[in-house]
Scaffold this motif. Sequence first.
Motif, PDB file in Angstrom:
ATOM      1  N   GLU A  58     -50.133  52.985  52.568  1.00  0.00           N
ATOM      2  CA  GLU A  58     -49.114  52.143  51.846  1.00  0.00           C
ATOM      3  C   GLU A  58     -49.585  51.549  50.729  1.00  0.00           C
ATOM      4  OE1 GLU A  58     -45.489  51.721  53.405  1.00  0.00           O
ATOM      5  OE2 GLU A  58     -46.295  51.990  55.048  1.00  0.00           O
ATOM      6  N   PRO A  59     -49.100  50.535  49.866  1.00  0.00           N
ATOM      7  CA  PRO A  59     -49.489  49.900  48.775  1.00  0.00           C
ATOM      8  C   PRO A  59     -49.449  48.535  49.940  1.00  0.00           C
ATOM      9  CG  PRO A  59     -47.823  50.519  47.798  1.00  0.00           C
ATOM     10  CD  PRO A  59     -47.466  51.604  48.931  1.00  0.00           C
ATOM     11  N   ALA A  60     -50.226  47.537  48.643  1.00  0.00           N
ATOM     12  CA  ALA A  60     -50.003  46.176  49.579  1.00  0.00           C
ATOM     13  C   ALA A  60     -50.481  45.382  48.505  1.00  0.00           C
ATOM     14  CB  ALA A  60     -50.961  45.860  50.131  1.00  0.00           C
ATOM     15  N   ILE A  61     -49.825  44.184  48.650  1.00  0.00           N
ATOM     16  CA  ILE A  61     -50.330  43.421  47.622  1.00  0.00           C
ATOM     17  C   ILE A  61     -51.066  41.967  48.187  1.00  0.00           C
ATOM     18  CG2 ILE A  61     -50.001  40.973  45.495  1.00  0.00           C
ATOM     19  CD1 ILE A  61     -47.848  43.049  44.993  1.00  0.00           C
ATOM     20  N   VAL A  62     -52.917  41.651  48.213  1.00  0.00           N
ATOM     21  CA  VAL A  62     -53.541  40.395  48.631  1.00  0.00           C
ATOM     22  C   VAL A  62     -52.883  39.236  48.087  1.00  0.00           C
ATOM     23  CG1 VAL A  62     -55.166  40.067  49.784  1.00  0.00           C
ATOM     24  CG2 VAL A  62     -54.744  42.008  50.372  1.00  0.00           C
ATOM     25  N   VAL A  63     -53.357  37.934  49.360  1.00  0.00           N
ATOM     26  CA  VAL A  63     -52.681  37.190  47.952  1.00  0.00           C
ATOM     27  C   VAL A  63     -53.895  36.204  48.535  1.00  0.00           C
ATOM     28  CG1 VAL A  63     -52.312  34.444  48.056  1.00  0.00           C
ATOM     29  CG2 VAL A  63     -50.006  36.384  48.287  1.00  0.00           C
ATOM     30  N   LEU A  64     -54.831  36.338  47.245  1.00  0.00           N
ATOM     31  CA  LEU A  64     -56.326  35.938  46.981  1.00  0.00           C
ATOM     32  C   LEU A  64     -56.568  34.563  45.789  1.00  0.00           C
ATOM     33  CD1 LEU A  64     -58.841  37.228  47.212  1.00  0.00           C
ATOM     34  CD2 LEU A  64     -59.490  37.880  45.403  1.00  0.00           C
ATOM     35  N   SER A  65     -57.282  33.549  46.817  1.00  0.00           N
ATOM     36  CA  SER A  65     -57.508  32.274  46.773  1.00  0.00           C
ATOM     37  C   SER A  65     -58.806  32.768  45.593  1.00  0.00           C
ATOM     38  CB  SER A  65     -57.562  30.978  47.443  1.00  0.00           C
ATOM     39  OG  SER A  65     -58.190  31.126  48.693  1.00  0.00           O
ATOM     40  N   GLY A  66     -60.249  32.754  46.200  1.00  0.00           N
ATOM     41  CA  GLY A  66     -61.460  32.862  46.383  1.00  0.00           C
ATOM     42  C   GLY A  66     -62.047  31.606  47.193  1.00  0.00           C
ATOM     43  N   ARG A  96     -61.280  24.858  39.705  1.00  0.00           N
ATOM     44  CA  ARG A  96     -61.212  25.733  38.854  1.00  0.00           C
ATOM     45  C   ARG A  96     -62.113  26.967  39.050  1.00  0.00           C
ATOM     46  NH1 ARG A  96     -56.047  24.671  37.405  1.00  0.00           N
ATOM     47  NH2 ARG A  96     -56.382  26.926  35.624  1.00  0.00           N
ATOM     48  N   ILE A  97     -63.485  26.365  39.782  1.00  0.00           N
ATOM     49  CA  ILE A  97     -63.701  27.318  40.291  1.00  0.00           C
ATOM     50  C   ILE A  97     -63.565  28.741  41.550  1.00  0.00           C
ATOM     51  CG2 ILE A  97     -65.073  26.432  42.116  1.00  0.00           C
ATOM     52  CD1 ILE A  97     -67.784  27.355  42.235  1.00  0.00           C
ATOM     53  N   GLU A  98     -62.887  27.964  41.678  1.00  0.00           N
ATOM     54  CA  GLU A  98     -61.791  28.899  42.726  1.00  0.00           C
ATOM     55  C   GLU A  98     -60.931  29.865  42.051  1.00  0.00           C
ATOM     56  OE1 GLU A  98     -59.730  25.576  46.306  1.00  0.00           O
ATOM     57  OE2 GLU A  98     -59.071  27.020  44.671  1.00  0.00           O
ATOM     58  N   LEU A  99     -60.499  29.608  40.931  1.00  0.00           N
ATOM     59  CA  LEU A  99     -60.249  30.989  39.691  1.00  0.00           C
ATOM     60  C   LEU A  99     -60.605  32.449  40.248  1.00  0.00           C
ATOM     61  CD1 LEU A  99     -57.664  29.278  38.384  1.00  0.00           C
ATOM     62  CD2 LEU A  99     -57.625  30.648  40.064  1.00  0.00           C
ATOM     63  N   ALA A 100     -62.363  31.878  39.449  1.00  0.00           N
ATOM     64  CA  ALA A 100     -63.378  32.348  38.845  1.00  0.00           C
ATOM     65  C   ALA A 100     -64.037  32.711  40.093  1.00  0.00           C
ATOM     66  CB  ALA A 100     -64.876  31.432  37.923  1.00  0.00           C
ATOM     67  N   CYS A 101     -64.267  32.579  41.469  1.00  0.00           N
ATOM     68  CA  CYS A 101     -64.406  33.207  42.154  1.00  0.00           C
ATOM     69  C   CYS A 101     -63.756  34.475  43.489  1.00  0.00           C
ATOM     70  CB  CYS A 101     -64.554  32.459  43.551  1.00  0.00           C
ATOM     71  SG  CYS A 101     -65.945  31.516  43.588  1.00  0.00           S
ATOM     72  N   ALA A 102     -62.143  34.339  42.822  1.00  0.00           N
ATOM     73  CA  ALA A 102     -61.170  34.635  43.327  1.00  0.00           C
ATOM     74  C   ALA A 102     -61.260  36.492  41.907  1.00  0.00           C
ATOM     75  CB  ALA A 102     -59.660  34.231  43.173  1.00  0.00           C
ATOM     76  N   ALA A 103     -61.581  36.486  40.739  1.00  0.00           N
ATOM     77  CA  ALA A 103     -61.816  36.818  39.777  1.00  0.00           C
ATOM     78  C   ALA A 103     -63.230  37.800  40.299  1.00  0.00           C
ATOM     79  CB  ALA A 103     -61.709  36.388  38.372  1.00  0.00           C
ATOM     80  N   GLU A 104     -64.308  37.599  40.321  1.00  0.00           N
ATOM     81  CA  GLU A 104     -65.487  38.017  41.272  1.00  0.00           C
ATOM     82  C   GLU A 104     -65.045  38.341  42.085  1.00  0.00           C
ATOM     83  OE1 GLU A 104     -68.173  38.119  39.182  1.00  0.00           O
ATOM     84  OE2 GLU A 104     -69.225  39.189  41.244  1.00  0.00           O
ATOM     85  N   ILE A 105     -64.270  38.261  42.882  1.00  0.00           N
ATOM     86  CA  ILE A 105     -64.166  39.096  44.233  1.00  0.00           C
ATOM     87  C   ILE A 105     -63.087  40.288  44.241  1.00  0.00           C
ATOM     88  CG2 ILE A 105     -62.939  38.786  47.160  1.00  0.00           C
ATOM     89  CD1 ILE A 105     -64.529  35.579  46.301  1.00  0.00           C
ATOM     90  N   GLU A 132     -70.319  40.771  51.916  1.00  0.00           N
ATOM     91  CA  GLU A 132     -71.594  40.725  50.921  1.00  0.00           C
ATOM     92  C   GLU A 132     -70.521  38.902  49.943  1.00  0.00           C
ATOM     93  OE1 GLU A 132     -73.211  43.415  48.576  1.00  0.00           O
ATOM     94  OE2 GLU A 132     -74.620  44.461  50.676  1.00  0.00           O
ATOM     95  N   TRP A 133     -69.711  39.601  50.331  1.00  0.00           N
ATOM     96  CA  TRP A 133     -68.257  39.260  48.926  1.00  0.00           C
ATOM     97  C   TRP A 133     -68.481  37.484  49.177  1.00  0.00           C
ATOM     98  CZ3 TRP A 133     -64.567  42.980  50.569  1.00  0.00           C
ATOM     99  CH2 TRP A 133     -64.096  44.316  49.626  1.00  0.00           C
ATOM    100  N   LEU A 134     -69.030  37.198  50.581  1.00  0.00           N
ATOM    101  CA  LEU A 134     -68.596  35.711  51.273  1.00  0.00           C
ATOM    102  C   LEU A 134     -68.887  34.666  50.439  1.00  0.00           C
ATOM    103  CD1 LEU A 134     -67.851  35.923  55.253  1.00  0.00           C
ATOM    104  CD2 LEU A 134     -66.203  35.988  53.716  1.00  0.00           C
ATOM    105  N   ALA A 135     -70.289  35.574  50.253  1.00  0.00           N
ATOM    106  CA  ALA A 135     -71.597  34.870  49.436  1.00  0.00           C
ATOM    107  C   ALA A 135     -70.971  33.903  47.943  1.00  0.00           C
ATOM    108  CB  ALA A 135     -72.562  36.121  49.258  1.00  0.00           C
ATOM    109  N   TYR A 136     -69.796  35.256  47.428  1.00  0.00           N
ATOM    110  CA  TYR A 136     -69.114  34.255  46.043  1.00  0.00           C
ATOM    111  C   TYR A 136     -67.974  33.483  46.333  1.00  0.00           C
ATOM    112  CZ  TYR A 136     -72.462  37.960  44.979  1.00  0.00           C
ATOM    113  OH  TYR A 136     -73.778  38.561  44.290  1.00  0.00           O
ATOM    114  N   THR A 137     -67.840  33.159  47.194  1.00  0.00           N
ATOM    115  CA  THR A 137     -66.652  32.368  47.876  1.00  0.00           C
ATOM    116  C   THR A 137     -66.560  30.530  47.740  1.00  0.00           C
ATOM    117  OG1 THR A 137     -66.729  32.202  50.307  1.00  0.00           O
ATOM    118  CG2 THR A 137     -65.713  34.063  50.037  1.00  0.00           C
ATOM    119  N   HIS A 138     -65.373  30.657  47.700  1.00  0.00           N
ATOM    120  CA  HIS A 138     -65.447  29.127  47.380  1.00  0.00           C
ATOM    121  C   HIS A 138     -64.853  27.840  47.971  1.00  0.00           C
ATOM    122  CE1 HIS A 138     -66.200  24.570  45.331  1.00  0.00           C
ATOM    123  NE2 HIS A 138     -64.707  24.869  45.754  1.00  0.00           N
TER     124      HIS A 138
END
Lengths: 241, 241
Positions: free
Chosen positions: A4-12, A42-51, A182-188
Motif C-alpha cells: 500500500e502507498p504511504a506518506i512520510v513526514v520528512l524533516s531532514g 534552512r539547511i534542514e529543507l535542503a537536507c530533506a530534498a537531498e535525502i 548512507e543517507w544519515l550522512a546528509y541529515t541535519h
Amino acid sequence: MTREPAIVVLSGGQDSTTCLAWALRRFAPVDAITFDYGQRHRIELACAAEIARRAGVRRHRVVAVPSLADLGRNALIDSGEAPAALGASGERGLPNTFVPGRNVLFLTLAAAWAWQQGIHHLVIGVCQTDYSGYPDCRAETIAAVERALSLGLDWPLSIHTPLMHLTKADSIRLAIAEGAWEWLAYTHTCYDGAVPPCGVCAACRLRARGFAEAGVPDPLLVRLGVTEAAPPPCAPSAPAG
Amino acid sequence: MTREPAIVVLSGGQDSTTCLAWALRRFAPVDAITFDYGQRHRIELACAAEIARRAGVRRHRVVAVPSLADLGRNALIDSGEAPAALGASGERGLPNTFVPGRNVLFLTLAAAWAWQQGIHHLVIGVCQTDYSGYPDCRAETIAAVERALSLGLDWPLSIHTPLMHLTKADSIRLAIAEGAWEWLAYTHTCYDGAVPPCGVCAACRLRARGFAEAGVPDPLLVRLGVTEAAPPPCAPSAPAG
C-alpha cells in the motif's frame, strides 16, 4: 505482495530519514512531505530534498506553513532566542524549542494530502523514549490525532511511528538495518545550524550519544572529515512487514 | 463574575457570527481568528473583519493557510468547479465543497494561538444537524480533536460548539437571542460570492429556509434592499453561563 502507498513526514533529520528507509521496505509507492514553517535553519529543507532524491521517493512536497511561525514563536523559529540545553525547561515546564501543535499540524496537512491521493498510511519519526518534554511526540497524542483525523476526514488513517519506543542508539541500529546508513550522512541535527555541526548544542550531544552507544561512527562526521573514515557497518536486511 | 478568555473561529458567515455573539456573553476577553485558505470568495474575509469590528473583539487575526489550498483542492477553492447542489455528493460520498481536514487544521492553529496566550477555550460554529456530509462538523470529530490538541499541547482545551445540535432556524433564533441580529446583515453565505446573494445556490437556499422557518426576514436582504425593511425581531437577553 501488493504494497500500500504511504506518506512520510520528512524533516531532514536522522529520525525522519530512518523512518523513510523503514517505510520504503514496507510500503509502495512512498511519498514524502516536508514543512517549511520558518525554521531558523534552512539547511534542514535542503537536507530533506537531498535525502528524498537519494531514497527515490515517488513525490516530495515542501509545504509552506507560515501561520505556525506566526502563531507559535519559539526558539526554533524566532532567531532571537537560543535553544535551551538538554533537559532544561522554559515556559510551563516545556523546552523553549516546543512549537505548539507542530506535529498535530504536520499530520493534519499530511492527512489532507493522503485523502486527496487515496492513501491510508502516514509515517512520522516521533519518539517518546528520548522524550524531552514534547507532548506531541507521545504515543497517546499520536493515537488521539489518528482518531481525530480518521473521523474528521471520514477516512481510515494509520499513523506509523517506528521510533516511538526506541532509544537513540536503537534508532541508529534501525537505520543501519533498514539501509539508511548512507543517507544519515546528509541529515541535519545541530540546533546551531552549523556545518560541520557544533558538537556542543543539546541536539548535537544527543546525536553523538546515540552513535556512541550504538558503537558506530556518525556518517555525517565521516563525510565532513571530522572523524576518521570507517567501513560502513554491517547492514542486515530488515524483515518486511 | 470573572470570565475566562476565549478565541472564536470567525469565517464571516452567519454561524460563526452567531457563535461570536454567544461567546461575548460568556467569555472575556474574546479574540477572533479567521483563516485565509484561498477561498474563492474573498468577500468572506471582508465580512469577518467587519463583524469583528462591530462586535468589538479584543484582537482579530487573519491567518494565511496557503497549504490547504495546495493540498486539498475542491470546489470552494479551485474556481474551475461549481459547488454541488444541496445534498448532492461527489467523490467518496462527500460533497465537492469538502475541504479535507479544514476544521481540524483551523482548530489546531487556533489552539496554537490559544496556548501562546494562555487561553483554554475555543468556539467554532460547526453543526451536525444540518450535516451535509462534512465529517469534520460532527460532535464525535470535535471531541476527538479536543482530546488530540489537549494532549498534543499538554494544555487543557475546551472546544465549544453552541450550534452543534441546532437546526438552521434555531441558530437564527439563537443569533437573535444573543444580540447578533444586526451583525447578520454583514455576513456572507452565497457560494457564488454574489452581492446581493444569488438566492439559488445550495448555501443561499439553506439560509433562506432557516430564516423562513424562524419567521424573520434575513437582515442581509433587508440591508441590501432585496426584501422590505422590517422592525428588528424581539431580542430577549440570553442567560449567561
